[in-house]
Design an enzyme around this catalytic site. Sequence first.
Site, mmCIF file in Angstrom:
data_model
loop_
_atom_site.group_PDB
_atom_site.id
_atom_site.type_symbol
_atom_site.label_atom_id
_atom_site.label_comp_id
_atom_site.label_asym_id
_atom_site.label_seq_id
_atom_site.Cartn_x
_atom_site.Cartn_y
_atom_site.Cartn_z
ATOM 1 C CG ASP A 87 -2.166 0.810 1.054
ATOM 2 O OD1 ASP A 87 -3.252 0.233 1.169
ATOM 3 O OD2 ASP A 87 -2.063 2.040 0.790
ATOM 4 N N GLY B 52 -5.061 4.496 2.219
ATOM 5 C CA GLY B 52 -5.021 3.422 3.214
ATOM 6 C C GLY B 52 -4.411 3.926 4.515
ATOM 7 C CG LEU C 60 -8.319 -5.235 -2.969
ATOM 8 C CD1 LEU C 60 -8.344 -5.507 -1.477
ATOM 9 C CD2 LEU C 60 -9.718 -5.365 -3.544
ATOM 10 C CE1 TYR D 114 -13.240 4.131 -8.167
ATOM 11 C CE2 TYR D 114 -15.467 3.594 -8.890
ATOM 12 C CZ TYR D 114 -14.364 3.326 -8.107
ATOM 13 O OH TYR D 114 -14.393 2.255 -7.253
ATOM 14 C CE LYS E 226 -11.838 0.683 -9.357
ATOM 15 N NZ LYS E 226 -10.817 -0.175 -8.733
ATOM 16 C CG ASN F 168 -23.909 1.291 -2.329
ATOM 17 O OD1 ASN F 168 -24.294 0.907 -3.432
ATOM 18 N ND2 ASN F 168 -23.774 2.572 -2.047
ATOM 19 C CB VAL G 272 -24.785 6.774 2.941
ATOM 20 C CG1 VAL G 272 -25.265 5.344 2.757
ATOM 21 C CG2 VAL G 272 -25.812 7.571 3.718
ATOM 22 C CG ASP H 67 -28.336 10.269 -4.907
ATOM 23 O OD1 ASP H 67 -27.157 9.882 -4.824
ATOM 24 O OD2 ASP H 67 -29.174 10.111 -4.004
HETATM 25 C C1 UD1 Z 1 -21.798 5.151 -5.026
HETATM 26 C C2 UD1 Z 1 -20.424 5.699 -4.843
HETATM 27 C C3 UD1 Z 1 -20.332 6.971 -5.617
HETATM 28 C C4 UD1 Z 1 -20.658 6.710 -7.106
HETATM 29 C C5 UD1 Z 1 -22.030 6.064 -7.212
HETATM 30 C C6 UD1 Z 1 -22.365 5.672 -8.645
HETATM 31 C C7 UD1 Z 1 -19.703 4.992 -2.614
HETATM 32 C C8 UD1 Z 1 -19.413 5.412 -1.233
HETATM 33 N N1 UD1 Z 1 -20.186 5.958 -3.447
HETATM 34 O O1 UD1 Z 1 -22.656 6.159 -4.587
HETATM 35 O O2 UD1 Z 1 -19.035 7.484 -5.472
HETATM 36 O O3 UD1 Z 1 -20.718 7.921 -7.807
HETATM 37 O O4 UD1 Z 1 -22.060 4.893 -6.394
HETATM 38 O O5 UD1 Z 1 -22.061 4.404 -8.939
HETATM 39 O O6 UD1 Z 1 -19.491 3.870 -2.996
HETATM 40 N N2 UD1 Z 1 -26.624 10.077 1.369
HETATM 41 C C9 UD1 Z 1 -27.368 10.766 2.317
HETATM 42 N N3 UD1 Z 1 -26.698 11.389 3.329
HETATM 43 C C10 UD1 Z 1 -25.326 11.366 3.440
HETATM 44 C C11 UD1 Z 1 -24.570 10.655 2.455
HETATM 45 C C12 UD1 Z 1 -25.268 10.032 1.427
HETATM 46 O O7 UD1 Z 1 -28.581 10.818 2.266
HETATM 47 O O8 UD1 Z 1 -24.790 11.947 4.391
HETATM 48 C C13 UD1 Z 1 -27.366 9.373 0.309
HETATM 49 C C14 UD1 Z 1 -26.860 9.631 -1.086
HETATM 50 O O9 UD1 Z 1 -27.421 10.799 -1.628
HETATM 51 C C15 UD1 Z 1 -27.336 8.352 -1.788
HETATM 52 C C16 UD1 Z 1 -27.223 7.276 -0.701
HETATM 53 O O10 UD1 Z 1 -27.187 7.985 0.525
HETATM 54 O O11 UD1 Z 1 -28.676 8.475 -2.189
HETATM 55 C C17 UD1 Z 1 -25.978 6.425 -0.831
HETATM 56 O O12 UD1 Z 1 -24.872 7.293 -0.975
HETATM 57 P P1 UD1 Z 1 -23.357 6.759 -1.112
HETATM 58 O O13 UD1 Z 1 -22.995 5.960 0.077
HETATM 59 O O14 UD1 Z 1 -22.495 7.919 -1.470
HETATM 60 O O15 UD1 Z 1 -23.421 5.699 -2.308
HETATM 61 P P2 UD1 Z 1 -23.957 5.841 -3.814
HETATM 62 O O16 UD1 Z 1 -24.873 6.955 -4.011
HETATM 63 O O17 UD1 Z 1 -24.485 4.490 -4.179
#
Ligand code: UD1
Length: 321
Positions: free
Chosen positions: A33, A38, A80, A148, A152, A177, A192, A278
């Site tokens: 790493d 990390g 990774l 990104y 990938k 996720n 999140v 989103d």
């Molecule tokens: C994931 C990726 C993101 C990528 C997206 C598209 C991660 C951590 N993020 O986003 O980088 O662009 O897939 O493939 O893997 N939320 C809240 N409050 C918060 C934080 C987030 O409500 O404080 C909501 C977000 O708006 C979203 C959901 O929670 O609707 C999940 O968010 P997040 O964990 O960032 O994941 P992805 O949106 O799936």
Amino acid sequence: MTQTFLVTGAAGFIGSHSVEWLLARNQRVVGVDNLRTGRLENLEVARSSRAFEWVLADACDEAVMRALFEQHRFAGVLHLAALVSVPESFREPALNYRLNLAAADCIARLCLEFKCKRLVFASSAAVYGTYATLPNQESAIPQPQSPYAAAKLAAEVMLLGYAASYALEAVCLRYFNVYGPRQDPSSPYSGVLSIFTDRFQGGLPAIVYGDGEQTRDFISVRDVARANGEALIQTHAMADCYNVCTGCGISLNQVLTVYRGLFPDAPPDEYTTARIGDIRHSRGNPEKLRNILGFSAQIPFKQGLHELVLGERAANSEIRA
Ligand code: UD1
């Protein structure tokens, strides 16, 4: 049989759990790493094992990596190491190219040179894009919507091209996720669940973007570490792309109900406008990985969240009670 595996990105969130999984199965691990994202603390358990060798290096540094391949003759590589932040890939596309595509190509070529057959690559559900039909199926036409996701996907294509050309068993795992202990909550774009946990532990309200009815396929990092380990070790894994997911969608409002049980005195959740771009719903089909490796996620969401908040041992007794 004890063999030696290389894990790049070993000090990361997923890397450190994967290293521990391999060590617990009596395998030897060389963990590399550059500590860009990390953290050495993540390797505290691993570094107490004599079967683990720690190397501070960049997975893109071909000379250093070649020396490691020469020295160890790895049975398999779990790659990774990556630029993990999607927003950062927009700001730094050249770095994204180097860390997410060129590094994978470099590692794959070293695998070919040193006859290391198995290469497990960390891909992402991000390759599907926003408009894919659900559940996401590996056969869908990918629609990357960020540098990104593009890198990938390009790395998957490179690796599977090598697999078709030479005897390389490239297993590309598309993580959904992932959540669990050691996930860094410090950026607004962190996972999140790492953010919510951090806020509840600090006595702050969760901030929900949108109405909270968006769903995600949340998978525990312990299940992901097992998927990585099985993909490395099992002899019959075949070169291809596979979803690493549970197959279940959980809404943020359902997530917050579980948090309520853990933090009954937390202030009320705050709802604000949805994030631009989103995804409304995300969910993978787990069948392909189940068919090839017999892998299915085992940690129910509630248990995984308890483990994240309380630690593994406390969570087990809490859930049994
Ligand atoms: C994931 C990726 C993101 C990528 C997206 C598209 C991660 C951590 N993020 O986003 O980088 O662009 O897939 O493939 O893997 N939320 C809240 N409050 C918060 C934080 C987030 O409500 O404080 C909501 C977000 O708006 C979203 C959901 O929670 O609707 C999940 O968010 P997040 O964990 O960032 O994941 P992805 O949106 O799936």
